[in-house]
Design a protein around this motif. Structure first.
Motif, PDB file in Angstrom:
ATOM      1  N   LEU A   7     -27.711  71.017 -35.366  1.00 15.80           N
ATOM      2  CA  LEU A   7     -28.350  71.895 -36.343  1.00 15.80           C
ATOM      3  C   LEU A   7     -27.626  73.233 -36.461  1.00 15.80           C
ATOM      4  CD1 LEU A   7     -32.053  71.144 -35.412  1.00 15.80           C
ATOM      5  CD2 LEU A   7     -30.867  70.457 -37.500  1.00 15.80           C
ATOM      6  N   ASN A   8     -26.795  73.541 -35.480  1.00 17.52           N
ATOM      7  CA  ASN A   8     -25.923  74.723 -35.509  1.00 17.52           C
ATOM      8  C   ASN A   8     -24.550  74.300 -34.995  1.00 17.52           C
ATOM      9  OD1 ASN A   8     -28.814  76.099 -34.434  1.00 17.52           O
ATOM     10  ND2 ASN A   8     -27.780  77.173 -36.090  1.00 17.52           N
ATOM     11  N   PRO A   9     -23.520  75.101 -35.253  1.00 21.27           N
ATOM     12  CA  PRO A   9     -22.214  74.797 -34.654  1.00 21.27           C
ATOM     13  C   PRO A   9     -22.318  74.803 -33.124  1.00 21.27           C
ATOM     14  CG  PRO A   9     -21.972  76.402 -36.423  1.00 21.27           C
ATOM     15  CD  PRO A   9     -23.449  76.252 -36.184  1.00 21.27           C
ATOM     16  N   ILE A  10     -21.810  73.772 -32.494  1.00 19.52           N
ATOM     17  CA  ILE A  10     -21.844  73.616 -31.045  1.00 19.52           C
ATOM     18  C   ILE A  10     -20.404  73.514 -30.538  1.00 19.52           C
ATOM     19  CG2 ILE A  10     -22.642  72.180 -29.129  1.00 19.52           C
ATOM     20  CD1 ILE A  10     -24.927  73.532 -30.609  1.00 19.52           C
ATOM     21  N   SER A  11     -20.120  74.190 -29.447  1.00 18.53           N
ATOM     22  CA  SER A  11     -18.771  74.210 -28.894  1.00 18.53           C
ATOM     23  C   SER A  11     -18.228  72.798 -28.670  1.00 18.53           C
ATOM     24  CB  SER A  11     -18.764  74.966 -27.565  1.00 18.53           C
ATOM     25  OG  SER A  11     -17.545  74.756 -26.863  1.00 18.53           O
ATOM     26  N   ASN A  12     -16.975  72.605 -29.052  1.00 19.74           N
ATOM     27  CA  ASN A  12     -16.335  71.299 -28.865  1.00 19.74           C
ATOM     28  C   ASN A  12     -16.175  70.931 -27.397  1.00 19.74           C
ATOM     29  OD1 ASN A  12     -16.042  70.601 -31.582  1.00 19.74           O
ATOM     30  ND2 ASN A  12     -14.134  71.743 -31.776  1.00 19.74           N
ATOM     31  N   LEU A  13     -16.177  71.933 -26.515  1.00 17.08           N
ATOM     32  CA  LEU A  13     -16.094  71.615 -25.095  1.00 17.08           C
ATOM     33  C   LEU A  13     -17.315  70.822 -24.642  1.00 17.08           C
ATOM     34  CD1 LEU A  13     -14.621  74.800 -23.350  1.00 17.08           C
ATOM     35  CD2 LEU A  13     -13.496  72.638 -23.895  1.00 17.08           C
ATOM     36  N   GLY A  14     -18.424  71.029 -25.321  1.00 13.89           N
ATOM     37  CA  GLY A  14     -19.609  70.230 -25.041  1.00 13.89           C
ATOM     38  C   GLY A  14     -19.574  68.909 -25.780  1.00 13.89           C
ATOM     39  N   LEU A  15     -19.304  68.952 -27.075  1.00 15.52           N
ATOM     40  CA  LEU A  15     -19.323  67.740 -27.895  1.00 15.52           C
ATOM     41  C   LEU A  15     -18.297  66.714 -27.427  1.00 15.52           C
ATOM     42  CD1 LEU A  15     -19.763  69.246 -31.481  1.00 15.52           C
ATOM     43  CD2 LEU A  15     -21.526  68.388 -29.922  1.00 15.52           C
ATOM     44  N   ASP A  16     -17.184  67.195 -26.889  1.00 13.50           N
ATOM     45  CA  ASP A  16     -16.138  66.273 -26.425  1.00 13.50           C
ATOM     46  C   ASP A  16     -16.577  65.448 -25.224  1.00 13.50           C
ATOM     47  OD1 ASP A  16     -14.489  67.121 -28.432  1.00 13.50           O
ATOM     48  OD2 ASP A  16     -13.268  68.444 -27.180  1.00 13.50           O
ATOM     49  N   ILE A 284     -21.842  72.560 -22.872  1.00 10.50           N
ATOM     50  CA  ILE A 284     -21.557  71.568 -21.826  1.00 10.50           C
ATOM     51  C   ILE A 284     -22.834  71.170 -21.104  1.00 10.50           C
ATOM     52  CG2 ILE A 284     -20.417  71.241 -19.594  1.00 10.50           C
ATOM     53  CD1 ILE A 284     -18.132  73.025 -20.711  1.00 10.50           C
ATOM     54  N   MET A 285     -23.629  72.170 -20.726  1.00 15.60           N
ATOM     55  CA  MET A 285     -24.865  71.898 -19.993  1.00 15.60           C
ATOM     56  C   MET A 285     -25.848  71.114 -20.856  1.00 15.60           C
ATOM     57  SD  MET A 285     -27.118  74.747 -17.976  1.00 15.60           S
ATOM     58  CE  MET A 285     -28.552  74.332 -16.975  1.00 15.60           C
ATOM     59  N   ALA A 286     -25.974  71.480 -22.125  1.00 16.05           N
ATOM     60  CA  ALA A 286     -26.898  70.782 -23.027  1.00 16.05           C
ATOM     61  C   ALA A 286     -26.497  69.320 -23.194  1.00 16.05           C
ATOM     62  CB  ALA A 286     -26.938  71.484 -24.390  1.00 16.05           C
ATOM     63  N   VAL A 287     -25.222  69.069 -23.412  1.00 10.67           N
ATOM     64  CA  VAL A 287     -24.746  67.696 -23.612  1.00 10.67           C
ATOM     65  C   VAL A 287     -24.919  66.866 -22.343  1.00 10.67           C
ATOM     66  CG1 VAL A 287     -22.698  66.282 -24.030  1.00 10.67           C
ATOM     67  CG2 VAL A 287     -23.166  68.275 -25.482  1.00 10.67           C
ATOM     68  N   GLU A 288     -24.612  67.440 -21.194  1.00  9.15           N
ATOM     69  CA  GLU A 288     -24.763  66.701 -19.942  1.00  9.15           C
ATOM     70  C   GLU A 288     -26.217  66.326 -19.692  1.00  9.15           C
ATOM     71  OE1 GLU A 288     -20.923  68.412 -17.394  1.00  9.15           O
ATOM     72  OE2 GLU A 288     -22.925  69.263 -17.066  1.00  9.15           O
ATOM     73  N   GLN A 289     -27.141  67.241 -20.018  1.00 10.66           N
ATOM     74  CA  GLN A 289     -28.568  66.938 -19.838  1.00 10.66           C
ATOM     75  C   GLN A 289     -29.033  65.859 -20.800  1.00 10.66           C
ATOM     76  OE1 GLN A 289     -29.885  71.372 -18.164  1.00 10.66           O
ATOM     77  NE2 GLN A 289     -30.357  70.819 -20.257  1.00 10.66           N
ATOM     78  N   ILE A 290     -28.550  65.918 -22.035  1.00 11.96           N
ATOM     79  CA  ILE A 290     -28.900  64.903 -23.025  1.00 11.96           C
ATOM     80  C   ILE A 290     -28.386  63.535 -22.583  1.00 11.96           C
ATOM     81  CG2 ILE A 290     -28.226  64.052 -25.310  1.00 11.96           C
ATOM     82  CD1 ILE A 290     -30.517  65.902 -25.558  1.00 11.96           C
ATOM     83  N   MET A 291     -27.148  63.475 -22.127  1.00 15.50           N
ATOM     84  CA  MET A 291     -26.568  62.194 -21.724  1.00 15.50           C
ATOM     85  C   MET A 291     -27.299  61.602 -20.518  1.00 15.50           C
ATOM     86  SD  MET A 291     -22.486  62.908 -22.307  1.00 15.50           S
ATOM     87  CE  MET A 291     -22.005  61.204 -21.983  1.00 15.50           C
ATOM     88  N   ASP A 292     -27.689  62.450 -19.571  1.00 15.05           N
ATOM     89  CA  ASP A 292     -28.428  61.968 -18.403  1.00 15.05           C
ATOM     90  C   ASP A 292     -29.790  61.426 -18.820  1.00 15.05           C
ATOM     91  OD1 ASP A 292     -28.943  61.436 -15.715  1.00 15.05           O
ATOM     92  OD2 ASP A 292     -29.699  63.456 -15.312  1.00 15.05           O
ATOM     93  N   PHE A 293     -30.399  62.080 -19.802  1.00 15.12           N
ATOM     94  CA  PHE A 293     -31.698  61.617 -20.298  1.00 15.12           C
ATOM     95  C   PHE A 293     -31.548  60.304 -21.060  1.00 15.12           C
ATOM     96  CE2 PHE A 293     -34.900  61.667 -23.782  1.00 15.12           C
ATOM     97  CZ  PHE A 293     -36.031  61.496 -22.996  1.00 15.12           C
ATOM     98  N   VAL A 294     -30.580  60.243 -21.949  1.00 14.82           N
ATOM     99  CA  VAL A 294     -30.385  59.041 -22.760  1.00 14.82           C
ATOM    100  C   VAL A 294     -30.014  57.846 -21.889  1.00 14.82           C
ATOM    101  CG1 VAL A 294     -28.889  57.968 -24.496  1.00 14.82           C
ATOM    102  CG2 VAL A 294     -29.780  60.268 -24.877  1.00 14.82           C
ATOM    103  N   GLU A 295     -29.089  58.052 -20.957  1.00 17.73           N
ATOM    104  CA  GLU A 295     -28.516  56.942 -20.200  1.00 17.73           C
ATOM    105  C   GLU A 295     -29.292  56.598 -18.940  1.00 17.73           C
ATOM    106  OE1 GLU A 295     -24.406  57.986 -19.595  1.00 17.73           O
ATOM    107  OE2 GLU A 295     -24.176  58.521 -21.710  1.00 17.73           O
ATOM    108  N   ASN A 296     -29.976  57.586 -18.358  1.00 17.83           N
ATOM    109  CA  ASN A 296     -30.688  57.339 -17.103  1.00 17.83           C
ATOM    110  C   ASN A 296     -32.188  57.632 -17.182  1.00 17.83           C
ATOM    111  OD1 ASN A 296     -28.252  56.713 -15.584  1.00 17.83           O
ATOM    112  ND2 ASN A 296     -27.786  58.903 -15.760  1.00 17.83           N
ATOM    113  N   GLY A 297     -32.620  58.299 -18.257  1.00 15.65           N
ATOM    114  CA  GLY A 297     -34.032  58.649 -18.385  1.00 15.65           C
ATOM    115  C   GLY A 297     -34.451  59.853 -17.567  1.00 15.65           C
ATOM    116  N   ASN A 298     -33.491  60.522 -16.936  1.00 16.63           N
ATOM    117  CA  ASN A 298     -33.807  61.671 -16.087  1.00 16.63           C
ATOM    118  C   ASN A 298     -34.052  62.919 -16.925  1.00 16.63           C
ATOM    119  OD1 ASN A 298     -33.401  60.165 -13.700  1.00 16.63           O
ATOM    120  ND2 ASN A 298     -31.190  60.501 -13.833  1.00 16.63           N
ATOM    121  N   ILE A 299     -34.974  63.763 -16.471  1.00 13.91           N
ATOM    122  CA  ILE A 299     -35.268  65.020 -17.151  1.00 13.91           C
ATOM    123  C   ILE A 299     -34.966  66.175 -16.210  1.00 13.91           C
ATOM    124  CG2 ILE A 299     -37.069  66.499 -18.110  1.00 13.91           C
ATOM    125  CD1 ILE A 299     -38.483  64.086 -19.164  1.00 13.91           C
ATOM    126  N   VAL A 300     -34.051  67.030 -16.639  1.00 17.46           N
ATOM    127  CA  VAL A 300     -33.720  68.265 -15.927  1.00 17.46           C
ATOM    128  C   VAL A 300     -33.725  69.399 -16.941  1.00 17.46           C
ATOM    129  CG1 VAL A 300     -32.012  69.486 -14.529  1.00 17.46           C
ATOM    130  CG2 VAL A 300     -32.283  67.021 -14.268  1.00 17.46           C
TER     131      VAL A 300
END
Length: 387
Positions: A7-16, A284-300
């Protein structure tokens, strides 16, 4: 394929960090997860496909948390990822308020055509004399990721530092320098300190906590710094305090129509986390949390659902359940699974306010029939099969 909308520009270091299982989409209506910074989401229609929103930053006032929770959409933020950037701006704010750097710089700009400026400045500089930070008392209200850094750097600058936070964790306390004096109430800070920096969320207890009554407790000539939330300060009361000299300077990162026109205000246009490093860290932190939630169901670091994690699933299947925090939910979930002849190998169920979240690792596959029956349990909001 997991569809990600920014919804806003997000750093490519995270998106990558997203792998081939994720696809960036421009269509929010088709998104499975969304990344956001400042975009206002309160009036947006949330698609049924949406399972998570990640705020690349700490504040979540732009996100409808209750609405998301009711739809089983987990909202994440990234506390601490931008803390250093904000801390540095707070220190800058204290220096700007102590030394009339802005006035001195303006004098140079106004006199730049003076061929003898190197001489005339010696007479003019007395108009911009200030004070040093060393030896002054700094009060920090809110000792989260940012507040702790501000307190510690205050000590390094030779200040006498006081801090308060009713929710200070043991881990947080251990990261604060020993010379920081932890007090029980913010009123103690109001009465003692020359500089007061606020670092709290905006809740009922903190809304306009800097007001006529609290400022009456303060020293004459106090400096107040607000790099947390605009509404922590009552603007009308601040205007009176500045005019009377009770408050020497009000430094804020949230100018509005009132404060932008007040004498004695030093305002920056919400620059606290506006550094390349902060934006990268948050992404980076946002993407890592999203991936952990999507792939493992974990919430941090969710702000509307509880923290819950079982690591990486090593069982046959994993199912997660967003549900209401009501009596006997755990019993109903396990009974429903058992009725299908499925064994629960491991499980965690945590609550936060009106909502709760369960992760169940099973020794048998999670069938469509099991998912259908879990969804039928009263109080269940959303069931997701992770594996």
């Amino acid at each position: 394929m997991i569809k990600v909308n920014c919804l806003n520009p997000i750093s490519n270091l995270g998106l990558d960090k997203f792998d081939e299982n994720y696809e960036i989409t421009e269509d929010f209506a088709k998104a499975d997860v969304a990344l956001v910074r400042s975009a206002a989401m309160h009036e947006m229609d949330l698609p049924d496909s949406l399972i998570a929103v990640a705020r690349a930053g700490a504040g979540v006032n732009n996100i409808p948390l209750e609405k998301c929770a009711q739809k089983g959409i987990v909202v994440f933020n990234t506390p601490g990822a931008n803390a250093n950037g904000v801390k540095e701006l707070v220190i800058c704010g204290m220096l700007l308020a102590s030394r009339d750097i802005i006035g001195g710089n303006q004098w140079v700009a106004d006199n730049k055509t003076d061929e003898n400026i190197n001489k005339t400045m010696e007479k003019a500089k007395k108009n911009f004399a200030g004070n040093e930070l060393k030896g002054k008392k700094l009060g920090v209200i809110g000792l989260g990721a940012i507040g702790r850094l501000v307190a510690n750097i205050g000590v390094s600058l030779g200040m006498e530092v006081y801090g308060t936070d009713p929710y200070l964790s043991v881990e947080g306390a251990l990261s604060i320098k020993r010379t920081v004096q932890i007090v029980k109430t913010r009123e103690e800070i109001f009465k003692e300190c020359d500089f007061i920096s606020v670092h709290t969320p905006l809740v009922d207890d903190t809304r306009e906590m800097i007001n006529k009554d609290s400022m009456a407790m303060m020293k004459d000539g106090v400096v107040i710094l607000n790099f947390a939330r605009d509404l922590l300060v009552c603007d009308d009361d601040m205007k009176e305090a500045l005019a009377s000299g009770k408050v020497k300077k009000y430094v804020t990162d949230f100018p509005n129509a009132k404060t932008a026109n007040m004498d004695g205000v030093i305002a920056t246009p919400h620059l606290g986390a506006s550094t390349e490093e902060s934006e990268d860290n948050c992404a980076i932190m946002a993407v890592e949390q999203i991936m952990d939630f999507v792939e493992n169901g974990n919430i941090v670091n969710s702000v509307n659902y509880p923290a819950a994690t079982l690591g990486v699933c090593d069982k046959v299947s994993r199912v997660t359940v967003c549900h209401k925090n009501i009596p006997n939910m755990l019993g109903q979930l396990t009974s429903t699974v058992a009725a299908e002849g499925v064994n629960v190998a491991d499980m965690v169920d945590k609550s936060k306010g009106d909502f709760a979240y369960a992760i169940m690792d099973l020794d048998h596959p999670a069938t469509e029939a099991l998912v259908e029956k879990l969804n039928a349990v009263e109080g269940v909001i959303k069931v997701r099969v992770i594996k």
